[in-house]
Design an enzyme around this catalytic site. Sequence first.
Site, PDB file in Angstrom:
ATOM      1  N   HIS A 167       0.833  -1.208   0.000  1.00 41.66           N
ATOM      2  CA  HIS A 167       0.000   0.000   0.000  1.00 41.66           C
ATOM      3  C   HIS A 167       0.863   1.252   0.000  1.00 41.66           C
ATOM      4  O   HIS A 167       0.612   2.193  -0.740  1.00 41.66           O
ATOM      5  CB  HIS A 167      -0.931   0.008   1.213  1.00 41.66           C
ATOM      6  CG  HIS A 167      -2.224  -0.704   0.972  1.00 41.66           C
ATOM      7  ND1 HIS A 167      -2.321  -2.076   1.000  1.00 41.66           N
ATOM      8  CD2 HIS A 167      -3.463  -0.246   0.659  1.00 41.66           C
ATOM      9  CE1 HIS A 167      -3.573  -2.427   0.727  1.00 41.66           C
ATOM     10  NE2 HIS A 167      -4.284  -1.335   0.512  1.00 41.66           N
ATOM     11  N   LYS A 172      -9.845  -7.573   8.430  1.00 42.40           N
ATOM     12  CA  LYS A 172     -10.501  -7.753   9.723  1.00 42.40           C
ATOM     13  C   LYS A 172     -10.291  -6.492  10.531  1.00 42.40           C
ATOM     14  O   LYS A 172      -9.282  -5.814  10.391  1.00 42.40           O
ATOM     15  CB  LYS A 172      -9.936  -8.973  10.467  1.00 42.40           C
ATOM     16  CG  LYS A 172      -8.480  -8.805  10.894  1.00 42.40           C
ATOM     17  CD  LYS A 172      -8.021  -9.900  11.823  1.00 42.40           C
ATOM     18  CE  LYS A 172      -6.516  -9.881  12.041  1.00 42.40           C
ATOM     19  NZ  LYS A 172      -6.077  -9.061  13.184  1.00 42.40           N
TER      20      LYS A 172
END
Lengths: 280, 185
Positions: free
Chosen positions: B37, B102
């Site tokens: 990222h 999550k």
Amino acid sequence: MREIKADDVRRTVELLCIKANYYLPNDVLNMLKEKLHEEISEIGVEILNSLVENAEIAKAKEMPICQDTGIAVIFVEIGQEVHVVGGSLDDAINNGVKDGYLNGYLRKSIVRDPFIRINTNDNTPPIVHYDIVDGDKLKITVAPKGAGSENMSAFKMMKPSDGIEGVKKFIIDTVEASGPNACPPLVVGVGIGGNFEYAPLLAKKALLRPIDQRSSDDDVRALEEELLFKINNLGIGPQGLGGMVTALAVNIEKYPTHIAMLPVAVNISCHVTRHATAVL
Amino acid sequence: MYKKINTPLTEEVVKDLHAGDTVLITGKVLTARDAAHKRMIESLNNGKELPVDIKDQVIYYVGPCPAKPGQFVGSCGPTTSGRMDAYTPKLLELGLKGMIGKGYRSNDVVEAMMKYHAVYFTAIGGVGALLSERVVDSKVIAYEDLGPEAIHLFSVVDFPVIVTIDMYGNNLYSMEKEKYKKSSF
């Protein structure tokens, strides 16, 4: 002096890294099955069943329970009558971790520098804690620790006037803040007392105690039970998706402290509370 | 009752997903976590293109274990999504439609999901061995030097997830927790 070969230490650490990552300890597996009966959320029950099924798949296929095979935390108890020969103990442990993570197909998750984040590609270096004990044995425990739960852990230098109620609130607040991030159901390791560096180590050691074994100290046992009850009424539930089983156990260790101090450390662990031990 | 969907995600599919839906995903899914990222956003900031087209794609936040001989992939459960929050709104702006991870997301991410119509799925953390059985192919397609953090292209079949935040901003975490909380102590 009893001599132990450095290469035997290396081989032992290698095998313990693999074993800890492939096989969920029985105390955790049994507790998951037991807690299934306490869960009233439908999705919570499904998640707890999945955790049990996952442990069975990992065992059958000899693969890691969780992809986060952790930073290798290693506790070494060296009998004072032991002499390690044929190399340095530090190197033997380091090489054991390297071999375990490579040969066990475990993920390499360690970066060389906190800012220049380049993977060391062999999961070294581990975090090693040495204790000198009586006797002529060498006891090694490998406890790989994943980041999801480690990142939600917390430490606080509290005031003695905060007392036991303040400590309880800090522990519960820490669990509540972790919400879904730490992959509940959790095992909560708590260290109370000591000083700035010792309370977190106690909290980490608390996670090594089997989760079906309460403290031998009556007051601490009562505190563990009360906190588990309160944590399981927070509503967080398995994976934070709501329910009654937020934690499987609260393990607390205490130590004497200074007249002016009340250090408290909460080391959060997910259900993958891994540790494997061997004695040489 | 599981809802079956395929990737790439279309606007119609995303519109029909609601917080609490249990979903089985089949198709191609990209993997990316912290380092990938960071590098993607740095590329964009330097005026470069991304190494993969993310329009209508799903990114799975995972750093898999190495595959043993005979496996497509090792254990591969989700990592905590919140660490990707700083980078996510930009990717949503570029057309990313779904994320699997999550844990909590930031308000900025939820707002961007509502603005650009995207969905946040969660997979069960800690069941990496079980989830690996739903991955039928894996290859590294960018940033190979990042090791477990490289961008992989997974082919998944009936990969089980839960819609946790939908494009309308409904958040399953806050909805469910209140049902079971007991404030009597």
